[in-house]
Design a protein around this motif. Structure first.
Motif, PDB file in Angstrom:
ATOM      1  N   ARG A   1       5.871  57.372 -15.358  1.00  0.00           N
ATOM      2  CA  ARG A   1       5.053  56.796 -16.572  1.00  0.00           C
ATOM      3  C   ARG A   1       5.644  54.823 -16.569  1.00  0.00           C
ATOM      4  O   ARG A   1       5.099  54.348 -16.606  1.00  0.00           O
ATOM      5  N   ALA A   2       6.800  55.236 -16.997  1.00  0.00           N
ATOM      6  CA  ALA A   2       7.361  54.553 -17.932  1.00  0.00           C
ATOM      7  C   ALA A   2       7.596  53.248 -16.686  1.00  0.00           C
ATOM      8  O   ALA A   2       8.213  52.025 -17.101  1.00  0.00           O
ATOM      9  N   ARG A   3       8.540  54.051 -15.531  1.00  0.00           N
ATOM     10  CA  ARG A   3       8.381  53.110 -14.498  1.00  0.00           C
ATOM     11  C   ARG A   3       7.531  52.430 -14.105  1.00  0.00           C
ATOM     12  O   ARG A   3       7.097  51.159 -14.240  1.00  0.00           O
ATOM     13  N   ARG A   4       6.172  53.219 -13.725  1.00  0.00           N
ATOM     14  CA  ARG A   4       4.780  52.475 -13.442  1.00  0.00           C
ATOM     15  C   ARG A   4       4.237  51.004 -14.766  1.00  0.00           C
ATOM     16  O   ARG A   4       4.530  49.792 -14.297  1.00  0.00           O
ATOM     17  N   HIS A   5       4.734  51.622 -15.539  1.00  0.00           N
ATOM     18  CA  HIS A   5       4.085  50.376 -17.132  1.00  0.00           C
ATOM     19  C   HIS A   5       5.531  49.110 -16.646  1.00  0.00           C
ATOM     20  O   HIS A   5       4.530  48.021 -17.580  1.00  0.00           O
ATOM     21  N   ALA A   6       6.614  49.612 -16.260  1.00  0.00           N
ATOM     22  CA  ALA A   6       7.578  48.144 -16.958  1.00  0.00           C
ATOM     23  C   ALA A   6       7.865  47.637 -15.592  1.00  0.00           C
ATOM     24  O   ALA A   6       7.328  46.316 -16.110  1.00  0.00           O
ATOM     25  N   ARG A   7       6.699  48.333 -13.961  1.00  0.00           N
ATOM     26  CA  ARG A   7       6.830  47.384 -13.147  1.00  0.00           C
ATOM     27  C   ARG A   7       5.757  46.171 -13.255  1.00  0.00           C
ATOM     28  O   ARG A   7       5.443  45.577 -13.260  1.00  0.00           O
ATOM     29  N   GLU A   8       4.589  47.183 -14.330  1.00  0.00           N
ATOM     30  CA  GLU A   8       3.497  46.323 -14.103  1.00  0.00           C
ATOM     31  C   GLU A   8       3.891  45.145 -15.107  1.00  0.00           C
ATOM     32  O   GLU A   8       2.962  43.933 -15.404  1.00  0.00           O
ATOM     33  N   ALA A   9       4.539  45.401 -16.423  1.00  0.00           N
ATOM     34  CA  ALA A   9       4.960  44.511 -16.717  1.00  0.00           C
ATOM     35  C   ALA A   9       5.616  42.767 -16.674  1.00  0.00           C
ATOM     36  O   ALA A   9       5.464  42.019 -16.560  1.00  0.00           O
ATOM     37  N   HIS A  10       6.623  43.807 -16.154  1.00  0.00           N
ATOM     38  CA  HIS A  10       7.495  42.597 -15.537  1.00  0.00           C
ATOM     39  C   HIS A  10       7.798  42.348 -13.839  1.00  0.00           C
ATOM     40  O   HIS A  10       8.259  41.443 -13.548  1.00  0.00           O
ATOM     41  N   GLY A  11       7.075  42.526 -12.894  1.00  0.00           N
ATOM     42  CA  GLY A  11       6.564  42.665 -12.120  1.00  0.00           C
ATOM     43  C   GLY A  11       8.031  43.268 -11.134  1.00  0.00           C
ATOM     44  O   GLY A  11       7.742  43.448  -9.976  1.00  0.00           O
ATOM     45  N   TRP A  12       8.723  43.719 -11.502  1.00  0.00           N
ATOM     46  CA  TRP A  12      10.215  44.465 -10.959  1.00  0.00           C
ATOM     47  C   TRP A  12      10.823  45.646 -11.825  1.00  0.00           C
ATOM     48  O   TRP A  12      10.465  45.829 -12.977  1.00  0.00           O
ATOM     49  N   ILE A  13      11.761  46.035 -11.051  1.00  0.00           N
ATOM     50  CA  ILE A  13      12.510  47.454 -12.763  1.00  0.00           C
ATOM     51  C   ILE A  13      13.768  47.515 -11.601  1.00  0.00           C
ATOM     52  O   ILE A  13      13.660  47.173 -10.165  1.00  0.00           O
ATOM     53  N   MET A  14      14.174  48.124 -12.351  1.00  0.00           N
ATOM     54  CA  MET A  14      16.158  47.942 -11.625  1.00  0.00           C
ATOM     55  C   MET A  14      16.655  48.921 -12.676  1.00  0.00           C
ATOM     56  O   MET A  14      16.787  48.695 -13.787  1.00  0.00           O
ATOM     57  N   ASP A  15      16.637  50.789 -11.509  1.00  0.00           N
ATOM     58  CA  ASP A  15      16.697  51.557 -13.309  1.00  0.00           C
ATOM     59  C   ASP A  15      17.911  52.418 -12.499  1.00  0.00           C
ATOM     60  O   ASP A  15      18.175  52.127 -11.166  1.00  0.00           O
ATOM     61  N   THR A  16      18.994  53.154 -13.209  1.00  0.00           N
ATOM     62  CA  THR A  16      19.814  54.169 -12.592  1.00  0.00           C
ATOM     63  C   THR A  16      19.080  54.968 -13.321  1.00  0.00           C
ATOM     64  O   THR A  16      19.216  55.770 -14.308  1.00  0.00           O
ATOM     65  N   TYR A  17      20.044  56.328 -13.142  1.00  0.00           N
ATOM     66  CA  TYR A  17      19.833  57.483 -13.417  1.00  0.00           C
ATOM     67  C   TYR A  17      20.929  58.134 -13.127  1.00  0.00           C
ATOM     68  O   TYR A  17      21.381  58.198 -11.719  1.00  0.00           O
ATOM     69  N   LEU A  18      21.188  59.550 -13.315  1.00  0.00           N
ATOM     70  CA  LEU A  18      22.154  60.978 -13.558  1.00  0.00           C
ATOM     71  C   LEU A  18      21.219  62.259 -13.187  1.00  0.00           C
ATOM     72  O   LEU A  18      21.174  62.534 -14.347  1.00  0.00           O
ATOM     73  N   MET A  19      21.757  62.908 -12.249  1.00  0.00           N
ATOM     74  CA  MET A  19      21.301  63.988 -12.671  1.00  0.00           C
ATOM     75  C   MET A  19      22.455  65.394 -12.412  1.00  0.00           C
ATOM     76  O   MET A  19      23.617  65.244 -11.832  1.00  0.00           O
ATOM     77  N   ARG A  20      22.250  65.891 -12.856  1.00  0.00           N
ATOM     78  CA  ARG A  20      23.112  67.978 -12.622  1.00  0.00           C
ATOM     79  C   ARG A  20      22.422  68.822 -13.340  1.00  0.00           C
ATOM     80  O   ARG A  20      21.460  68.438 -13.874  1.00  0.00           O
ATOM     81  N   ARG A  21      22.989  70.262 -11.880  1.00  0.00           N
ATOM     82  CA  ARG A  21      22.312  71.368 -12.519  1.00  0.00           C
ATOM     83  C   ARG A  21      22.934  71.568 -13.749  1.00  0.00           C
ATOM     84  O   ARG A  21      23.546  71.739 -14.274  1.00  0.00           O
ATOM     85  N   VAL A  22      21.196  72.479 -14.187  1.00  0.00           N
ATOM     86  CA  VAL A  22      21.478  73.372 -15.183  1.00  0.00           C
ATOM     87  C   VAL A  22      22.732  74.500 -15.569  1.00  0.00           C
ATOM     88  O   VAL A  22      22.525  74.914 -14.549  1.00  0.00           O
ATOM     89  N   ARG A  23      24.196  74.762 -15.810  1.00  0.00           N
ATOM     90  CA  ARG A  23      24.812  76.061 -16.110  1.00  0.00           C
ATOM     91  C   ARG A  23      23.502  77.385 -16.715  1.00  0.00           C
ATOM     92  O   ARG A  23      22.858  76.870 -17.926  1.00  0.00           O
ATOM     93  N   PRO A  24      23.690  77.955 -16.099  1.00  0.00           N
ATOM     94  CA  PRO A  24      23.103  79.333 -17.028  1.00  0.00           C
ATOM     95  C   PRO A  24      23.537  78.982 -18.393  1.00  0.00           C
ATOM     96  O   PRO A  24      24.648  79.316 -18.196  1.00  0.00           O
TER      97      PRO A  24
END
Length: 252
Positions: free
Chosen positions: A229-252
């Motif tokens: 939802r944030a990506r969609r709204h940001a793209r609508e507002a600015h006409g473009w988006i540049m994002d970066t993210y980190l993912m990692r597995r949740v340890r037991p």
């Protein structure tokens, strides 16, 4: 001999320009910019603000040219990137030939760090290799990945574990082998959604280092919809988006 300085200027916040970069800015006679049209004029404005803020008592010029168009859904990705870079090389070579005198210093401002998912070094290297009597230097900058980690108050890797930096396109092939944490750049397809059914946490950021910065973090299954939802709204507002993210597995 002409000289080009490839200067990393961070992800957008002028305060994140390094002292070394400021010193380099004050050596430049002509700055070369490939602009991407009205939609991304705010990125050009940020470059100009960096120059205004840090260049002192030195005349300089800014020369702009349209950035070559990029094929959005190429049949052969690597071939399309090669073609795009050849077009950029030709554009920079024309500007350098026409606007930079022998003995002068030109500058190209690279977002983030020019060594990370940026083709400026390759393009200038190719121009120099073509016998253009051109020397060049590279000045490092603060990358969006560093800003992402700082904003979320995390380290990129866990103790004794690896972290892999990859793209959304490559992430579609699956989680990288042997990687504990994965940093993803250039993801226009919201590839993180493919992992929403797994025990994974995500630290996401868009427009990092700018006044429009957006941050979301949590278990992926809980926040994926919020990021979409944030990506969609940001793209609508600015006409473009540049994002970066980190993912990692949740340890037991």
């Amino acid at each position: 001999m002409k000289k080009i300085l490839i200067i990393g200027v961070g992800a957008g916040d002028p305060r994140q320009v390094t002292i070394e970069a400021v010193e380099a800015l004050n050596r430049v006679d002509v700055f070369f910019v490939l602009e991407k049209g009205a939609i991304k004029q705010d990125m050009v404005a940020l470059r100009l603000e960096i120059l205004r803020r840090y260049i002192k008592d030195r005349p300089y010029r800014v020369v702009e040219a349209p950035s070559p168009p990029r094929e959005r859904a190429p049949a052969n990705y690597l071939a399309s990137v090669d073609a795009l870079n050849r077009d950029k090389q030709a554009a920079f070579a024309r500007m350098i030939a026409a606007e930079l005198a022998d003995g002068q210093c030109g500058g190209i401002l690279a977002w983030g760090d020019p060594a990370l998912y940026d083709s400026t070094i390759r393009n200038v290297e190719a121009i120099a290799a073509a016998g253009k009597a051109l020397d060049y230097e590279v000045i490092p900058g603060i990358s969006s990945i560093q800003i992402l980690a700082a904003r979320h108050r995390i380290t990129l890797n866990r103790i004794g574990q690896s972290v892999e930096i990859t793209t959304g396109r490559l992430l579609t092939e699956g989680w990288p082998d042997h990687a504990d944490s994965v940093v993803v750049m250039l993801d226009g397809e919201e590839t993180y959604n493919r992992f929403a059914d797994q025990a994974i946490e995500i630290f996401w950021g868009a427009y990092l280092g700018t006044p429009d910065e957006i941050l979301i973090a949590g278990r992926l299954e809980d926040v994926a919809a919020d990021i979409n939802r944030a990506r969609r709204h940001a793209r609508e507002a600015h006409g473009w988006i540049m994002d970066t993210y980190l993912m990692r597995r949740v340890r037991p």
